[in-house]
Design a protein around this motif. Structure first.
Motif, PDB file in Angstrom:
ATOM      1  N   ASP A   9       0.823  -1.219   0.000  1.00  0.00           N
ATOM      2  CA  ASP A   9       0.000   0.000   0.000  1.00  0.00           C
ATOM      3  C   ASP A   9       0.855   1.267   0.000  1.00  0.00           C
ATOM      4  O   ASP A   9       0.801   2.071   0.917  1.00  0.00           O
ATOM      5  CB  ASP A   9      -0.971  -0.028   1.193  1.00  0.00           C
ATOM      6  CG  ASP A   9      -1.965  -1.177   1.081  1.00  0.00           C
ATOM      7  OD1 ASP A   9      -3.058  -0.970   0.544  1.00  0.00           O
ATOM      8  OD2 ASP A   9      -1.603  -2.307   1.488  1.00  0.00           O
ATOM      9  N   HIS A  11       0.570   3.531  -2.473  1.00  0.00           N
ATOM     10  CA  HIS A  11      -0.363   4.597  -2.908  1.00  0.00           C
ATOM     11  C   HIS A  11       0.352   5.820  -3.482  1.00  0.00           C
ATOM     12  O   HIS A  11       0.097   6.955  -3.049  1.00  0.00           O
ATOM     13  CB  HIS A  11      -1.263   5.026  -1.752  1.00  0.00           C
ATOM     14  CG  HIS A  11      -2.319   4.021  -1.399  1.00  0.00           C
ATOM     15  ND1 HIS A  11      -3.576   4.050  -1.934  1.00  0.00           N
ATOM     16  CD2 HIS A  11      -2.280   2.950  -0.566  1.00  0.00           C
ATOM     17  CE1 HIS A  11      -4.287   3.039  -1.439  1.00  0.00           C
ATOM     18  NE2 HIS A  11      -3.520   2.348  -0.615  1.00  0.00           N
ATOM     19  N   ASP A  42      -1.856  -1.896  -4.190  1.00  0.00           N
ATOM     20  CA  ASP A  42      -2.127  -0.466  -4.060  1.00  0.00           C
ATOM     21  C   ASP A  42      -0.831   0.312  -4.313  1.00  0.00           C
ATOM     22  O   ASP A  42      -0.273   0.981  -3.440  1.00  0.00           O
ATOM     23  CB  ASP A  42      -2.768  -0.112  -2.714  1.00  0.00           C
ATOM     24  CG  ASP A  42      -4.281  -0.335  -2.743  1.00  0.00           C
ATOM     25  OD1 ASP A  42      -4.800  -0.747  -3.807  1.00  0.00           O
ATOM     26  OD2 ASP A  42      -4.940  -0.108  -1.720  1.00  0.00           O
ATOM     27  N   HIS A 136      -3.406  -8.950  -2.597  1.00  0.00           N
ATOM     28  CA  HIS A 136      -3.693  -7.695  -1.893  1.00  0.00           C
ATOM     29  C   HIS A 136      -4.748  -7.870  -0.799  1.00  0.00           C
ATOM     30  O   HIS A 136      -4.581  -7.405   0.323  1.00  0.00           O
ATOM     31  CB  HIS A 136      -4.161  -6.642  -2.902  1.00  0.00           C
ATOM     32  CG  HIS A 136      -4.406  -5.305  -2.274  1.00  0.00           C
ATOM     33  ND1 HIS A 136      -3.393  -4.541  -1.715  1.00  0.00           N
ATOM     34  CD2 HIS A 136      -5.556  -4.589  -2.092  1.00  0.00           C
ATOM     35  CE1 HIS A 136      -3.907  -3.423  -1.233  1.00  0.00           C
ATOM     36  NE2 HIS A 136      -5.207  -3.432  -1.442  1.00  0.00           N
ATOM     37  N   HIS A 175      -3.603  -4.305   2.161  1.00  0.00           N
ATOM     38  CA  HIS A 175      -4.952  -3.751   2.089  1.00  0.00           C
ATOM     39  C   HIS A 175      -5.425  -3.083   3.387  1.00  0.00           C
ATOM     40  O   HIS A 175      -6.179  -2.137   3.343  1.00  0.00           O
ATOM     41  CB  HIS A 175      -5.939  -4.856   1.700  1.00  0.00           C
ATOM     42  CG  HIS A 175      -7.286  -4.399   1.229  1.00  0.00           C
ATOM     43  ND1 HIS A 175      -7.485  -3.317   0.413  1.00  0.00           N
ATOM     44  CD2 HIS A 175      -8.528  -4.919   1.445  1.00  0.00           C
ATOM     45  CE1 HIS A 175      -8.796  -3.195   0.154  1.00  0.00           C
ATOM     46  NE2 HIS A 175      -9.438  -4.148   0.773  1.00  0.00           N
ATOM     47  N   HIS A 177      -3.570  -1.582   5.780  1.00  0.00           N
ATOM     48  CA  HIS A 177      -2.713  -0.484   6.251  1.00  0.00           C
ATOM     49  C   HIS A 177      -2.380  -0.629   7.725  1.00  0.00           C
ATOM     50  O   HIS A 177      -2.061   0.356   8.396  1.00  0.00           O
ATOM     51  CB  HIS A 177      -3.350   0.890   6.002  1.00  0.00           C
ATOM     52  CG  HIS A 177      -3.482   1.248   4.555  1.00  0.00           C
ATOM     53  ND1 HIS A 177      -3.194   2.501   4.066  1.00  0.00           N
ATOM     54  CD2 HIS A 177      -3.864   0.520   3.477  1.00  0.00           C
ATOM     55  CE1 HIS A 177      -3.406   2.528   2.759  1.00  0.00           C
ATOM     56  NE2 HIS A 177      -3.811   1.334   2.378  1.00  0.00           N
TER      57      HIS A 177
HETATM   58 FE   LIG Z   1      -4.412   0.582   0.305  1.00  0.00          FE
END
Ligand SMILES: [Fe+2]
Length: 239
Positions: A9, A11, A42, A136, A175, A177
């Motif tokens: 993640d 991002h 992500d 994920h 996923h 976090h």
């Molecule tokens: Fe995420």
């Protein structure tokens, strides 16, 4: 002993700090002399080409690295700029396989027939070598309502596949976090902590707060000696 990092993640493009946090984590794990780095989804917050270009540059490291999409990613863009959505790393001591659980336009996850067929084939190649399966979306509820609503749908499809491959050691996801440890299909299930933000559960409201930038990014360090898996969760202190 096999040692590999799992980061999740990142991002890129989601916040002004995403790239810096991802860079700090990747730089650190790449300096550890590990056997592999897994990035469990992500990657690009808006699935934009420029976000993938930034991510690809950050993930150009010396350590062998594989990556899969998450719900924020778009497989066509991912495929063009990062690589195939399903990736495998065959080390002497372990097979590391990352499967695409993203669904176009949806936050929940699902393993399509062709993804399961790919995973089945990869796992069948070397049944004598222990394997790790990453994706994920967690296939079980984590006790975080916001995340649980958008977890892996029809997880029994994955459980059925894993039952045919007893050399799989553990399942690894992102996923949430936030780091978590549970089990799935009789195997350890490890959820890596987040890089771009770290989830917290508020004591007052029991609400999960997905965006907490004042906490450091973190990663999971998996150590596997052929028998036991030990996972260390390590924060990165940002300078
Ligand atoms: Fe995420």
């Amino acid at each position: 002993m096999v040692a590999f990092a799992q980061i999740s993640d990142i991002h890129i493009g989601g916040t002004p700090v995403s790239a810096d946090r991802a860079a700090a984590v990747l730089r650190h794990v790449d300096s550890l002399g590990l056997d592999a780095i897994l990035v469990t989804g992500d990657i690009a917050d808006h699935a934009l080409p420029e976000e993938y270009d930034t991510a690809a540059a950050l993930m150009r490291v010396a350590t062998p690295l594989i990556v899969c999409p998450g719900n924020h990613d778009s497989v066509p863009e991912f495929d063009k700029r990062i690589g195939p959505a399903n990736q495998v790393l065959r080390l002497d001591e372990v097979t590391l396989a990352l499967a695409d659980s993203s669904v176009p336009g949806q936050a929940y996850g699902f393993l399509a027939d062709q993804t399961l067929a790919w995973l089945d084939g990869v796992l069948a190649e070397r049944p004598e070598v222990p394997a790790f399966v990453g994706l994920h979306h967690p296939p079980v509820p984590l006790g975080i309502p916001y995340v649980d609503e958008i977890g892996l749908r029809e997880p029994e499809r994955l459980a059925g596949l894993l039952a045919r491959h007893p050399h799989v050691v553990a399942v690894l996801t992102g996923h949430a976090h936030t780091s978590a440890q549970t089990s799935f299909a009789g195997l350890p299930l490890v959820v890596a902590p987040g890089v771009v933000s770290t989830g917290l559960t508020s004591r007052e409201t029991a609400e999960w707060i997905p965006i907490a930038y004042d906490l450091p990014p973190a990663f999971a360090l998996h150590l596997f000696d052929g028998g036991n898996l030990v996972t260390h969760f390590r924060p990165i202190i940002l300078k």
